[in-house]
Structures are given as C-alpha cells and as structure tokens.
Design an enzyme around this catalytic site. Structure first.
Site, PDB file in Angstrom:
ATOM      1  N   HIS A 111       1.000  -1.040   0.002  1.00  0.00           N
ATOM      2  CA  HIS A 111       0.101   0.104   0.605  1.00  0.00           C
ATOM      3  C   HIS A 111       1.064   1.528   0.367  1.00  0.00           C
ATOM      4  O   HIS A 111       0.454   2.180  -0.406  1.00  0.00           O
ATOM      5  CB  HIS A 111      -0.694  -0.088   1.382  1.00  0.00           C
ATOM      6  CG  HIS A 111      -1.991  -1.362   1.110  1.00  0.00           C
ATOM      7  ND1 HIS A 111      -3.409  -0.947   0.324  1.00  0.00           N
ATOM      8  CD2 HIS A 111      -2.150  -2.445   1.354  1.00  0.00           C
ATOM      9  CE1 HIS A 111      -4.185  -2.028   0.964  1.00  0.00           C
ATOM     10  NE2 HIS A 111      -3.492  -3.109   1.302  1.00  0.00           N
ATOM     11  N   ASP A 134       2.883   9.692  -1.110  1.00  0.00           N
ATOM     12  CA  ASP A 134       1.976   8.910  -0.929  1.00  0.00           C
ATOM     13  C   ASP A 134       1.853   7.983  -1.378  1.00  0.00           C
ATOM     14  O   ASP A 134       1.638   7.739  -2.815  1.00  0.00           O
ATOM     15  CB  ASP A 134       0.374   9.492  -0.461  1.00  0.00           C
ATOM     16  CG  ASP A 134      -0.049   9.403   0.555  1.00  0.00           C
ATOM     17  OD1 ASP A 134      -0.406   7.774   0.961  1.00  0.00           O
ATOM     18  OD2 ASP A 134      -0.629   9.759   1.280  1.00  0.00           O
TER      19      ASP A 134
END
Ligand code: ADQ
Length: 462
Positions: free
Chosen positions: A156, A364
């Site tokens: 992720h 991110d």
C-alpha cells in the site's frame, strides 16, 4: 478455484463497529464471502507473548483468525521495525529511519509466528493475498514450511528506488523476501519500476520484456494495480450527510466563508507542517482571503507511541497556535485543527462542503482521501482539488492543481487559484477526475489483483 486467504496487519471483524468499515475492508470482505476463505491478522491485543494459536471466529463461509502480539514484539516489531524503520524508508525519509538488529529480529519472528499459524489452516488450492509492509517476509516464511500455494503481496506504500532502499542495513533479507512471492502489486508504475530495479540488481538478473523477473525456478510478476474507492457509495453518503446534522452545523459555523479541508492521519508523510506554512503564506500574500476562508485540518493522532510522531504533534500545535495568533479576528478563526477522527459518513458530508480539498503528502502510496473528496463533490458546483505530485493519486488525478508540497509559495498560489477558480473550470476538471475515480473502483482493483494471482494466469517459464 480455491478459497481466498487474506493476511493483513489488522482484520475487520464482522459486526465490529458496524457500518464503519472503509471501502477497502468492505471489498476484501465481499471477496471472502464470494469464494469462502480466511482472514488472518493481528487481533489488536497485546499479550505476554506472541501466540501462534489464533482466536477463531466463523461467520458464514469466512473464518477469521487473529493473533495476539507479545508486549516486546509490539514494541519492537510494530513500533520499532514497521513504524520506525520501514515506514520512513518506504516514504524516502532516511533521516527519520532508525535501525536496530533486535527490531529486525522481532519483525522476522512475528512473520514466522503468522506463517506457523496460517500453514496449519491452509488448503492446497488456497490463494494467499498478503497486505502491506508489515508482512513482507511472510511468503518466505510460508515457503520454508513447504507451502507451494500462489502468494501475492499488495504494497500500500510507495517503493523507493534501489539507491534509497539499499540504505537499509541488511536490505538483502527483504529483497529476497519480496522475491518469494508470485505477484507483487504496487500503487503506481514508478513504484513498480523501483521494485523491479531493486530485485534485478540484487539478484543480478535482467528484467524480461514484460517487466517480470525470471528467478530461475519461478517467475515473479510485478504490476502496478492502483487502489480505488467505491465512488458511488461515497457520493451517496456525501449527498445525504452533507444535509445531516454535522454537515449542517459545519455549514452554519462557516457563516458563508469558503472551506479548505484537509483530512489525514497525523503522520509525517502527509506534509502537515508544510501545509500549515502554505496556508500562512496564503493569508500573508493574498490578504483578500482573510476573514473569507476557513482551513479545517482533521488529523487524529496515529502511532502516538513512536517518538517522531510525538514530535510532529508538538510542531503542529505550535504552528497552529502561531497562525491563529497572528491572523485571527474576534469573529474569525483562520485554522481549525482537530486531533480527532470522524465516522466515514460524517467525513463524506464535510468533503461535500469543502470548496477546496487540500491533499499534500510529501509521499503517499495512493491517498484515498483525494479520491473520496472527488467522489463527494456536487456535480453542479464541485470544488477544486490541490494535490501533491508525490501522492500515487496524482497519476490518475492529473486535473487537480498539482503542487510540490515543499514549495510553500507555490502551494499558496495554488490555493489562491483554487479559491478563485471559475465554476466552469471547476466542473471541467472535476468531471475528468470523477471519471477516473469511478472507472478505477476498489472492486476493479481487487478483481485485477486476483486475476493476476490466479494459477490459470501464472506465466509459463520459457
Ligand atoms: P493511509 O496512510 O491511512 O493508507 P489514506 O489512503 O489517505 O492513507 O487513507 C486511508 C483511509 O483512511 C481513507 O478511507 C480515509 O477516509 C481514512 N482516513 C484518513 N484520515 C482520516 C481521518 N482523519 N479521519 C477518519 N478517516 C480517515 C495507506 C497508504 C495510502 C493508501 C492506503 C490504501 O499510506 O497511500 O492510499 O493505504 O492503499
């Protein structure tokens, strides 16, 4: 097709916090219900020692197996290696990375405990889907127990280039562990290339034309499979909750002012100090916005036991006080800074009232808040999104105002542009972003990953 086995740090148990599960948890749970299967993870409990005897819970065709972490392992594996070593490394923050041999050993030990528990519950044709950086060594630990099932990992987080990754002491262990999977899914093409270069260099092999790696006995498939959201669900929540009690109270409290909204975990990867600084520049350099704009930053405390997170919190407290001290009027507070979380429904209503979504992480993996903000907008009068170039979401949301979060002046200019953007331009940009958020749903993400992992799609070695 066999059962699906999902392994992730945290497990969304049935019935727990009913209705609060996020899109990802719902999509995974639905997949388990479709095939029957098993969801394994940390119970969230801390015991005297890490157990290999899971708590078992059966719910329809799905079994949940959760393990308690020992106190030392929680400190060394979770706070130490996962959050103090791997998280900063994977987010390119070498200055914040700490390394101690004991924490690496705890990381490997906990993965062994998970592998031990899982191998006793496995069936020969199960498909194993591992999630995230907490569990990178899991495939290797399972393989050493003779598990020959197909095993995939979805990371992720971002994956940095080999020049960054190999600063990790004993990185070879992780590089080999990553090579033990059949499939590694990453958020973006950039992450995929970085991982491919890292493993190819470490194993001294060349990538095939399709980008996969031939490891001699097995083929390692690397693919960018960007995660999405359930856009229709967020849109519906936003439409009803925008008019709900919290949404209405927020609107009333703004007194006609425009709302700039940030929603993040309190994490140094999210670029919060830089965001506060940019807002300060906006008020200083574009005084026409004083008393006209309210910036609300929601940032519940996360990983509060880790030193770097405590320091970040102190810094944000200081900066928030400074901005309000400097610019507030007796009838206007420029910055509302809240260290608390809200339910997904309430947040969706808040997104809808925000004229500007401000999502500016320093790095991110994806950033689902950006996508949720887009899905929550009203089609006839959407807001404008200011988005960091360093969020995985920027690959898809290229019609946002893309910024470098380290450039406070440029961010202030982008904020000014977003606040003054004509309705027609807002609509055009939003329509294109909404198309991409709707097309690449969390269901499409799940199906793509599982299709790549299925044995039928396993590539044949030349
Ligand atoms: P996170 O770092 O947690 O996730 P993000 O994708 O922004 O980051 O958020 C995940 C979910 O948490 C979203 O559904 C969001 O609504 C919710 N959330 C975030 N802040 C919240 C808050 N203040 N209050 C309530 N809910 C909040 C990691 C990676 C990301 C990646 C996701 C999914 O770091 O890059 O997008 O996993 O792969």
């Amino acid at each position: 097709m066999g059962r699906l086995v999902i392994v992730s740090n945290r497990v969304e148990l049935p019935g727990a916090r009913a209705g609060r599960a996020g899109g990802l948890a719902v999509a995974l749970r639905d997949a388990l219900h479709g095939t029957g299967g098993l969801w394994v993870g940390w119970s969230g409990e801390i015991a005297s020692a890490t157990s290999t005897e899971p708590h078992l819970l059966q719910s329809g065709p799905v079994q949940y197996a959760t393990l308690d972490l020992g106190e030392d392992d929680h400190a060394q594996y979770y706070n130490g290696y996962c959050n103090g070593t791997l998280w900063p490394l994977l987010h390119y923050r070498l200055g914040l990375m700490e390394f101690r041999r004991e924490t690496l050993e705890a990381y490997l030990r906990v993965n062994e405990a998970f592998a031990e528990a899982i191998s006793r519950l496995l069936r020969a044709d199960d498909l194993i889907w591992v999630h995230d950086f907490h569990l990178i060594p899991l495939a290797a630990s399972l393989r050493s127990r003779g598990v020959a099932n197909r095993i995939g990992l979805f990371l992720h987080t971002p994956f940095p280039p080999p020049e960054v990754f190999t600063t990790l002491p004993r990185y070879e262990i992780l590089a080999n562990a990553l090579a033990s999977y059949d499939l590694v899914g990453l958020q973006t093409e950039g992450d995929r290339v970085n991982l491919r270069r890292t493993i190819a260099r470490h194993r001294q092999i060349a990538a095939r034309a399709d980008g996969d790696l031939d490891l001699g006995t097995r083929l390692l498939r690397l693919r960018a499979v960007p995660i999405g959201i359930d856009a229709a669900a967020v849109r519906n929540m936003a439409a009803s909750m925008g008019r709900g009690p919290e949404g209405q109270r927020l609107l009333d409290s703004l007194g006609g002012r425009q709302l700039v909204l940030g929603v993040d975990r309190l994490d140094y990867s999210k670029g919060l100090p830089q965001r506060f600084e940019a807002f300060e520049h906006l008020l200083a350099d574009f005084p026409e916005h004083r008393s006209k704009v309210t910036f609300m930053q929601i940032a519940p405390v996360s990983r509060g036991e880790v030193r770097q997170y405590r320091e970040l919190r102190r810094e944000l407290d200081r900066r928030a006080g400074r901005i309000n001290g400097k610019f507030a009027e007796f009838d206007w507070t420029p910055l509302r800074y809240l260290n608390r979380s809200f339910g997904r429904h309430v947040l969706a209503g808040f997104y809808r009232h925000a004229r500007v979504g401000l999502v500016t992480p320093l790095r991110d993996g994806m950033n689902l808040v950006a996508k949720e903000w887009v899905a929550a907008q009203e089609a006839a009068d959407p807001g404008a999104l200011v988005l960091s170039r360093f969020a995985g979401a920027a690959y898809e949301l290229s019609d946002a105002l893309l910024v470098n979060p380290l450039d406070a002046d440029a961010m202030a200019e982008a904020l000014h542009r977003a606040l003054t953007m004509p309705a027609e331009e807002r609509r055009e940009r939003w329509q294109s972003m909404m198309r991409s958020v709707s097309d690449n749903s969390v269901i499409a993400w799940r199906e793509t990953f599982l299709r790549l992992l299925e044995p039928a799609s396993a590539p044949v070695l030349a």
